[in-house]
Design a protein around this motif. Sequence first.
Motif, mmCIF file in Angstrom:
data_model
loop_
_atom_site.group_PDB
_atom_site.id
_atom_site.type_symbol
_atom_site.label_atom_id
_atom_site.label_comp_id
_atom_site.label_asym_id
_atom_site.label_seq_id
_atom_site.Cartn_x
_atom_site.Cartn_y
_atom_site.Cartn_z
ATOM 1 N N UNK A 50 0.835 -1.205 0.000
ATOM 2 C CA UNK A 50 0.000 0.000 0.000
ATOM 3 C C UNK A 50 0.871 1.257 0.000
ATOM 4 N N UNK A 51 0.763 2.050 -1.062
ATOM 5 C CA UNK A 51 1.589 3.256 -1.153
ATOM 6 C C UNK A 51 1.182 4.312 -0.127
ATOM 7 N N UNK A 52 -0.092 4.385 0.200
ATOM 8 C CA UNK A 52 -0.542 5.372 1.201
ATOM 9 C C UNK A 52 -0.055 4.995 2.598
ATOM 10 N N UNK A 53 -0.123 3.719 2.925
ATOM 11 C CA UNK A 53 0.371 3.259 4.228
ATOM 12 C C UNK A 53 1.873 3.488 4.348
ATOM 13 N N UNK A 54 2.584 3.140 3.305
ATOM 14 C CA UNK A 54 4.026 3.295 3.288
ATOM 15 C C UNK A 54 4.428 4.759 3.426
ATOM 16 N N UNK A 55 3.782 5.633 2.663
ATOM 17 C CA UNK A 55 4.095 7.066 2.725
ATOM 18 C C UNK A 55 3.757 7.642 4.098
ATOM 19 N N UNK A 56 2.631 7.230 4.661
ATOM 20 C CA UNK A 56 2.256 7.723 5.987
ATOM 21 C C UNK A 56 3.239 7.314 7.061
ATOM 22 N N UNK A 57 3.713 6.076 6.987
ATOM 23 C CA UNK A 57 4.685 5.616 7.982
ATOM 24 C C UNK A 57 6.010 6.342 7.842
ATOM 25 N N UNK A 58 6.484 6.494 6.622
ATOM 26 C CA UNK A 58 7.749 7.203 6.425
ATOM 27 C C UNK A 58 7.620 8.656 6.864
ATOM 28 N N UNK A 85 1.348 17.079 8.384
ATOM 29 C CA UNK A 85 2.437 16.600 7.540
ATOM 30 C C UNK A 85 2.125 15.213 6.996
ATOM 31 N N UNK A 86 1.673 14.319 7.864
ATOM 32 C CA UNK A 86 1.344 12.960 7.443
ATOM 33 C C UNK A 86 0.146 12.975 6.492
ATOM 34 N N UNK A 87 -0.865 13.762 6.816
ATOM 35 C CA UNK A 87 -2.044 13.842 5.948
ATOM 36 C C UNK A 87 -1.694 14.408 4.576
ATOM 37 N N UNK A 88 -0.853 15.434 4.536
ATOM 38 C CA UNK A 88 -0.435 16.007 3.254
ATOM 39 C C UNK A 88 0.348 14.998 2.433
ATOM 40 N N UNK A 89 1.192 14.218 3.086
ATOM 41 C CA UNK A 89 1.958 13.189 2.381
ATOM 42 C C UNK A 89 1.039 12.130 1.790
ATOM 43 N N UNK A 90 0.063 11.677 2.568
ATOM 44 C CA UNK A 90 -0.873 10.665 2.082
ATOM 45 C C UNK A 90 -1.716 11.225 0.940
ATOM 46 N N UNK A 91 -2.165 12.471 1.073
ATOM 47 C CA UNK A 91 -2.933 13.104 -0.001
ATOM 48 C C UNK A 91 -2.106 13.225 -1.277
ATOM 49 N N UNK A 92 -0.845 13.571 -1.134
ATOM 50 C CA UNK A 92 0.025 13.709 -2.298
ATOM 51 C C UNK A 92 0.235 12.375 -2.997
#
Length: 105
Positions: A50-58, A85-92
Amino acid sequence: MIDYEIAILIAVLSFVYTNILTEPEMIFNSAYKWCDRVMPRWLFFPFIHCEKCNAGQIALITYIWEFWPGFYFYPLETTGHCALFVAFTIFTVYTIKQLWEKLKP
């Protein structure tokens, strides 16, 4: 303030890692298949699939690593910035995925 350029870089990294480099005949495809067979689903999905999970964790780990004193001195403000920050990363990364789906041949 938060460097949102880092969030965009994390989103691109997560998308490329979880989608492009795990396609057939790409560099991480064999590792992807092996992890899919060996790892439990609850571990495989957020770390590799999952790219969203991965991005959120990083993004979460990066923010905590970078701004850890703020959690001690300004806990509410720092927690709010961390969530943004985490929400913006997941949205991106979600936006990148949608663009990829539309532009993919």
